[in-house]
Scaffold this active site. Sequence first.
Site, PDB file in Angstrom:
ATOM      1  CB  SER A   1      -0.602  -0.201   1.224  1.00  0.00           C
ATOM      2  OG  SER A   1       0.370   0.317   2.139  1.00  0.00           O
ATOM      3  CE  LYS A   2       0.578   6.736  -3.068  1.00  0.00           C
ATOM      4  NZ  LYS A   2       1.570   7.335  -3.561  1.00  0.00           N
TER       5      LYS A   2
END
Length: 479
Positions: free
Chosen positions: A253-254
Amino acid sequence: MADVRVRFAPSPTGHLHLGGARTALFNWLFARREGGSFILRIEDTDLERSERGLENELVEDLAWLGLTWDEGPGRGGPAGPYRQSERAALYRAAAERLLAAGKAYPCFCADGELARKRQERLAAGLAPRYDGACRSLGEAERERARAEGRPESIRFHVGDSRERRLSDIIRGEVSFPAGMVGDFVVLRSNGLPVYNFAAVVDDALMGITHVIRGEEHLSNTLRQLLLYEAMGLPKPLFAHLPLILGADRSKLSKRHGAPNVSDFRERGYPAEAIVNYLAFLGWSPPEGGEILEIEDLIREFTLERVSPSPGVFDEVKLDWVAASHIRRGGAARYFEEALAYVPAEIRDAYPRERLREIFDIAAENLPCFSRLAEETKPFRPGVPEIAGEALEAVRGAGEIFAPAAESLGGALDWSAPAIAAAVKAFGARAGRKGKTLYMPLRAAVTGSLHGPDLARVMEIRGRDDVLSCLRAAARSVSS
Ligand code: GLU
């Protein structure tokens, strides 16, 4: 086999995430290898989130990666339109057919009511499941609900909920135990389809032969299989790609740095390096090898060689792959693309041929072109700022700079071998060699203790520039 038709079906949420890029790539490689069609379908029925600007960002990223689509927005094709927001009538018609066949029913349950029942089931330790409240309403009750202005959606009647099996190309036999899903909405009260319904209607109308998508969609696949059966549609083959994990083994994810394609583009990674790296997130070529061009990937890619176990995104490995591409391609391939990243003071100081040489030196270990700001520092013209360890090195060798300037000033020609020979001869006279000779010279000329071959740096910098650095160092230690 019928002509292969695959699709990448993103919901436009802005720039393309690495996971989405990997899904697009595997579809594209499969289509190219099989001589089939790669279709781009924009799943933009979630009106609140979808905006044309977000679609443009995504399309730009795909195009940059070179994943060209044969049918889709901007290209058209026989199965269009390719944006779900433009296909509402098709979903409505498909939902009407389900209603007519008794495989779906109008549902008037309000959101609040559904949420309350859901909570009750959860509190009782049960999986949330629609209780079938509207399944057996009579026509009179339906008319009454309509007259009351209640929201009306169309809900699929799952009916037979026996176990379903799927023969997944990557995961093998997958079983969905009986009773996993309750009746679910296919068309919302605002007339828009839910994802599972739109995906099935579109995959069928677009003649999709293989659905290749992330493993996180497996639970959707059961609903989709039920819909194919109910609508009497032929099922495509399914291939669920393994998850991509971050270095900490949680889903990427980010949080794990910069997992958007556009971040890598801005940092000046070559597109083919990103493609090469993404291909290895879950796949490997039969003959081994790690640095592959796009044509190699097309030739070697098969879904059978995609592994069901997760791929781990590793930026160190990505940098290694990218640096290998840049080293291999060198200035001949990358100079024009890289030039914009070379700081202006260097760009303006040298003729093009010299700049190409500088690029080739930097390209020895360069994962992305934005690193050129750092890697080209030794070539910054003029006397460098010298601080820290470099300053100590200069101070510790104060006596060598004036004679070094004199010796290099007299070197017969200004080529790297001649410079190296002059430095060596001078070192012998001064009683210095190796590090004790090169470190202070490098520090005086570049301001750093590390960098590419010093004789090459000096050659490119030019005699006048190098001599003025050595003289400045001589002056700085004598003052
Ligand atoms: N719109 C879905 C997504 O972005 C597509 C899933 C699928 O490929 O069916 O995840």
